[in-house]
Scaffold this motif. Structure first.
Motif, PDB file in Angstrom:
ATOM      1  N   PHE A 229      64.491  19.817  89.187  1.00  0.00           N
ATOM      2  CA  PHE A 229      63.541  18.870  89.759  1.00  0.00           C
ATOM      3  C   PHE A 229      63.972  18.366  91.134  1.00  0.00           C
ATOM      4  CE2 PHE A 229      63.038  18.581  85.156  1.00  0.00           C
ATOM      5  CZ  PHE A 229      61.684  18.795  85.032  1.00  0.00           C
ATOM      6  N   SER A 230      65.200  18.647  91.529  1.00  0.00           N
ATOM      7  CA  SER A 230      65.658  18.228  92.847  1.00  0.00           C
ATOM      8  C   SER A 230      65.657  19.372  93.847  1.00  0.00           C
ATOM      9  CB  SER A 230      67.083  17.647  92.751  1.00  0.00           C
ATOM     10  OG  SER A 230      67.982  18.625  92.265  1.00  0.00           O
ATOM     11  N   SER A 231      65.072  20.508  93.467  1.00  0.00           N
ATOM     12  CA  SER A 231      65.026  21.659  94.366  1.00  0.00           C
ATOM     13  C   SER A 231      63.599  22.091  94.633  1.00  0.00           C
ATOM     14  CB  SER A 231      65.833  22.820  93.767  1.00  0.00           C
ATOM     15  OG  SER A 231      65.311  23.198  92.513  1.00  0.00           O
ATOM     16  N   VAL A 232      62.668  21.154  94.551  1.00  0.00           N
ATOM     17  CA  VAL A 232      61.282  21.463  94.824  1.00  0.00           C
ATOM     18  C   VAL A 232      61.099  21.655  96.323  1.00  0.00           C
ATOM     19  CG1 VAL A 232      58.900  20.679  94.590  1.00  0.00           C
ATOM     20  CG2 VAL A 232      60.574  20.127  92.833  1.00  0.00           C
ATOM     21  N   GLU A 233      60.498  22.747  96.727  1.00  0.00           N
ATOM     22  CA  GLU A 233      60.378  23.067  98.145  1.00  0.00           C
ATOM     23  C   GLU A 233      59.517  22.054  98.889  1.00  0.00           C
ATOM     24  OE1 GLU A 233      58.961  27.007  98.482  1.00  0.00           O
ATOM     25  OE2 GLU A 233      60.759  27.932  97.611  1.00  0.00           O
ATOM     26  N   GLN A 234      58.547  21.474  98.215  1.00  0.00           N
ATOM     27  CA  GLN A 234      57.641  20.553  98.879  1.00  0.00           C
ATOM     28  C   GLN A 234      58.163  19.117  98.886  1.00  0.00           C
ATOM     29  OE1 GLN A 234      53.895  21.019  96.896  1.00  0.00           O
ATOM     30  NE2 GLN A 234      53.566  23.110  97.682  1.00  0.00           N
ATOM     31  N   GLY A 235      59.369  18.924  98.453  1.00  0.00           N
ATOM     32  CA  GLY A 235      59.947  17.587  98.441  1.00  0.00           C
ATOM     33  C   GLY A 235      60.254  17.116  97.032  1.00  0.00           C
ATOM     34  N   VAL A 236      61.015  16.043  96.953  1.00  0.00           N
ATOM     35  CA  VAL A 236      61.431  15.500  95.667  1.00  0.00           C
ATOM     36  C   VAL A 236      60.303  14.654  95.086  1.00  0.00           C
ATOM     37  CG1 VAL A 236      63.081  14.021  94.496  1.00  0.00           C
ATOM     38  CG2 VAL A 236      63.843  15.496  96.364  1.00  0.00           C
ATOM     39  N   GLU A 237      59.924  14.929  93.854  1.00  0.00           N
ATOM     40  CA  GLU A 237      58.924  14.133  93.143  1.00  0.00           C
ATOM     41  C   GLU A 237      59.650  13.183  92.196  1.00  0.00           C
ATOM     42  OE1 GLU A 237      55.288  15.841  91.676  1.00  0.00           O
ATOM     43  OE2 GLU A 237      55.731  17.746  92.649  1.00  0.00           O
ATOM     44  N   TRP A 238      59.758  11.932  92.608  1.00  0.00           N
ATOM     45  CA  TRP A 238      60.521  10.968  91.827  1.00  0.00           C
ATOM     46  C   TRP A 238      59.889  10.723  90.463  1.00  0.00           C
ATOM     47  CZ3 TRP A 238      65.229  10.285  93.119  1.00  0.00           C
ATOM     48  CH2 TRP A 238      65.621  10.352  94.455  1.00  0.00           C
ATOM     49  N   SER A 239      58.588  10.848  90.363  1.00  0.00           N
ATOM     50  CA  SER A 239      57.942  10.643  89.067  1.00  0.00           C
ATOM     51  C   SER A 239      58.406  11.675  88.062  1.00  0.00           C
ATOM     52  CB  SER A 239      56.420  10.708  89.226  1.00  0.00           C
ATOM     53  OG  SER A 239      55.959   9.688  90.083  1.00  0.00           O
ATOM     54  N   LEU A 240      58.527  12.931  88.484  1.00  0.00           N
ATOM     55  CA  LEU A 240      59.001  13.982  87.581  1.00  0.00           C
ATOM     56  C   LEU A 240      60.484  13.812  87.266  1.00  0.00           C
ATOM     57  CD1 LEU A 240      57.230  17.229  88.870  1.00  0.00           C
ATOM     58  CD2 LEU A 240      56.598  15.746  86.964  1.00  0.00           C
ATOM     59  N   ILE A 241      61.253  13.450  88.292  1.00  0.00           N
ATOM     60  CA  ILE A 241      62.698  13.297  88.083  1.00  0.00           C
ATOM     61  C   ILE A 241      62.985  12.174  87.093  1.00  0.00           C
ATOM     62  CG2 ILE A 241      64.849  12.600  89.203  1.00  0.00           C
ATOM     63  CD1 ILE A 241      63.977  14.073  91.668  1.00  0.00           C
ATOM     64  N   THR A 242      62.336  11.033  87.277  1.00  0.00           N
ATOM     65  CA  THR A 242      62.585   9.913  86.366  1.00  0.00           C
ATOM     66  C   THR A 242      62.071  10.208  84.961  1.00  0.00           C
ATOM     67  OG1 THR A 242      60.532   8.892  87.164  1.00  0.00           O
ATOM     68  CG2 THR A 242      62.600   8.176  88.186  1.00  0.00           C
ATOM     69  N   ALA A 243      60.934  10.893  84.858  1.00  0.00           N
ATOM     70  CA  ALA A 243      60.425  11.246  83.531  1.00  0.00           C
ATOM     71  C   ALA A 243      61.383  12.203  82.832  1.00  0.00           C
ATOM     72  CB  ALA A 243      59.040  11.877  83.651  1.00  0.00           C
ATOM     73  N   ALA A 244      61.870  13.204  83.557  1.00  0.00           N
ATOM     74  CA  ALA A 244      62.822  14.153  82.969  1.00  0.00           C
ATOM     75  C   ALA A 244      64.131  13.471  82.601  1.00  0.00           C
ATOM     76  CB  ALA A 244      63.075  15.297  83.950  1.00  0.00           C
ATOM     77  N   THR A 245      64.571  12.546  83.447  1.00  0.00           N
ATOM     78  CA  THR A 245      65.815  11.819  83.160  1.00  0.00           C
ATOM     79  C   THR A 245      65.684  10.957  81.914  1.00  0.00           C
ATOM     80  OG1 THR A 245      66.349  11.771  85.521  1.00  0.00           O
ATOM     81  CG2 THR A 245      67.504  10.215  84.089  1.00  0.00           C
ATOM     82  N   LEU A 246      64.561  10.262  81.787  1.00  0.00           N
ATOM     83  CA  LEU A 246      64.350   9.427  80.598  1.00  0.00           C
ATOM     84  C   LEU A 246      64.294  10.276  79.334  1.00  0.00           C
ATOM     85  CD1 LEU A 246      61.763   6.759  81.805  1.00  0.00           C
ATOM     86  CD2 LEU A 246      64.217   6.490  81.442  1.00  0.00           C
ATOM     87  N   MET A 247      63.678  11.456  79.419  1.00  0.00           N
ATOM     88  CA  MET A 247      63.650  12.329  78.247  1.00  0.00           C
ATOM     89  C   MET A 247      65.051  12.784  77.866  1.00  0.00           C
ATOM     90  SD  MET A 247      60.234  14.709  78.420  1.00  0.00           S
ATOM     91  CE  MET A 247      60.588  15.420  80.025  1.00  0.00           C
ATOM     92  N   SER A 248      65.905  13.012  78.863  1.00  0.00           N
ATOM     93  CA  SER A 248      67.249  13.510  78.575  1.00  0.00           C
ATOM     94  C   SER A 248      68.156  12.434  77.982  1.00  0.00           C
ATOM     95  CB  SER A 248      67.884  14.069  79.848  1.00  0.00           C
ATOM     96  OG  SER A 248      68.090  13.048  80.800  1.00  0.00           O
ATOM     97  N   VAL A 249      67.957  11.179  78.414  1.00  0.00           N
ATOM     98  CA  VAL A 249      68.817  10.103  77.899  1.00  0.00           C
ATOM     99  C   VAL A 249      68.191   9.372  76.726  1.00  0.00           C
ATOM    100  CG1 VAL A 249      69.817   9.777  80.191  1.00  0.00           C
ATOM    101  CG2 VAL A 249      67.899   8.348  79.471  1.00  0.00           C
TER     102      VAL A 249
END
Length: 273
Positions: A229-249
């Motif tokens: 989620f931090s290697s998206v060519e069009q930029g970092v999508e914080w909504s996806l990163i935080t959602a993925a992080t919450l799912m992992s923790v």
């Protein structure tokens, strides 16, 4: 004057505790806000912002989270099982047996506590390569199978158990392994619980070594999988990163919320600060 000093110390302690709590809560609150709102609200607060679960759906579809969760759960369980078995036997030997070089061997165990795992990355990678284990779950867990921290904790606990219990068990015909399993292990249960919490939390969140030793999705844990989620060519999508992080923790957070009283009691009984 004495009462004022004590009151001042208590006030400062309380203020420091609140500041530390804010430092911990604010990033978590931002992650929750961003994950449950559309991307356009990631950088601004609005009371009328709509709530949504779409970020979690998109994050789940963007990466094979089911595989990552399975890999992480298997890895954590494998490491913990190996640590408990090996550390129990080593701690019992150090606590109850005297053999040539026992003090030197235990000193080497204590020295290992001073060495960070990051210093051994290159040598561990070479070892895994010689064993043909690169890009496997076994390679991630093998360097952690023996825990000096667990050996130290259990040795100190076992040394505090009266030797008369050993003698009474031997009179009943118990072997050394039976004494260990039926006498020492039950009495050290709070220590096992406290160490298990530390081990599971550490290896669930471990990132650097799994990143180096794995190359494929089949063997990657959650922490490494999140980097997609931090290697998206069009930029970092914080909504996806935080959602993925919450799912992992989420498993760790839910487990702590449900069993926080047992967690605290285990640490208190084990004497871990």
């Amino acid at each position: 004057m004495k009462n004022n000093t004590l009151y001042g110390a208590t006030w400062l302690d309380t203020l420091g505790a609140w500041l530390l709590a804010l430092l911990w809560v604010l990033p978590l609150a931002y992650a929750f806000w961003t994950a449950f709102h559309p991307p356009e609200y990631a950088t601004r607060l609005a009371l009328d912002a709509p709530w949504t679960l779409d970020n979690f759906r998109r994050a789940w579809e963007a990466a094979p989270f089911a595989r990552y969760f399975l890999n992480t759960a298997v890895l954590v369980a494998l490491i913990l099982a190996a640590q408990l078995v090996l550390s129990t036997m080593a701690a019992y030997a150090f606590a109850r047996y005297r053999f040539p070089g026992s003090n030197i061997a235990f000193a080497l165990v204590l020295v290992q506590l001073m060495i960070t795992p990051d210093l051994l990355l290159v040598e561990n990678y070479k070892t895994m390569g010689h064993l043909g284990l690169v890009d496997t779950l076994t390679a991630i867990g093998l360097p952690y199978f023996a825990s000096a921290f667990a050996i130290f904790l259990l040795r100190q606990t076992f040394m505090g158990i009266p030797k008369e219990l050993d003698e009474a068990a031997r009179v009943e015909g118990a072997s050394a392994l039976q004494i260990l399993w039926r006498v020492y292990v039950p009495l050290a249960r709070p220590v096992y619980t406290a160490f298990a919490l530390v081990s599971v939390s550490f290896h669930w969140n471990n990132f650097l070594w799994p990143l180096i030793i794995t190359n494929s999705v089949e063997s990657r844990p959650l922490t490494v999988g999140l980097q997609v989620f931090s290697s998206v060519e069009q930029g970092v999508e914080w909504s996806l990163i935080t959602a993925a992080t919450l799912m992992s923790v989420a498993p760790l957070l839910i487990g702590f919320i449900l069993f926080q009283r047992q967690f605290v009691q285990s640490f208190m009984r084990a004497g871990i600060k």
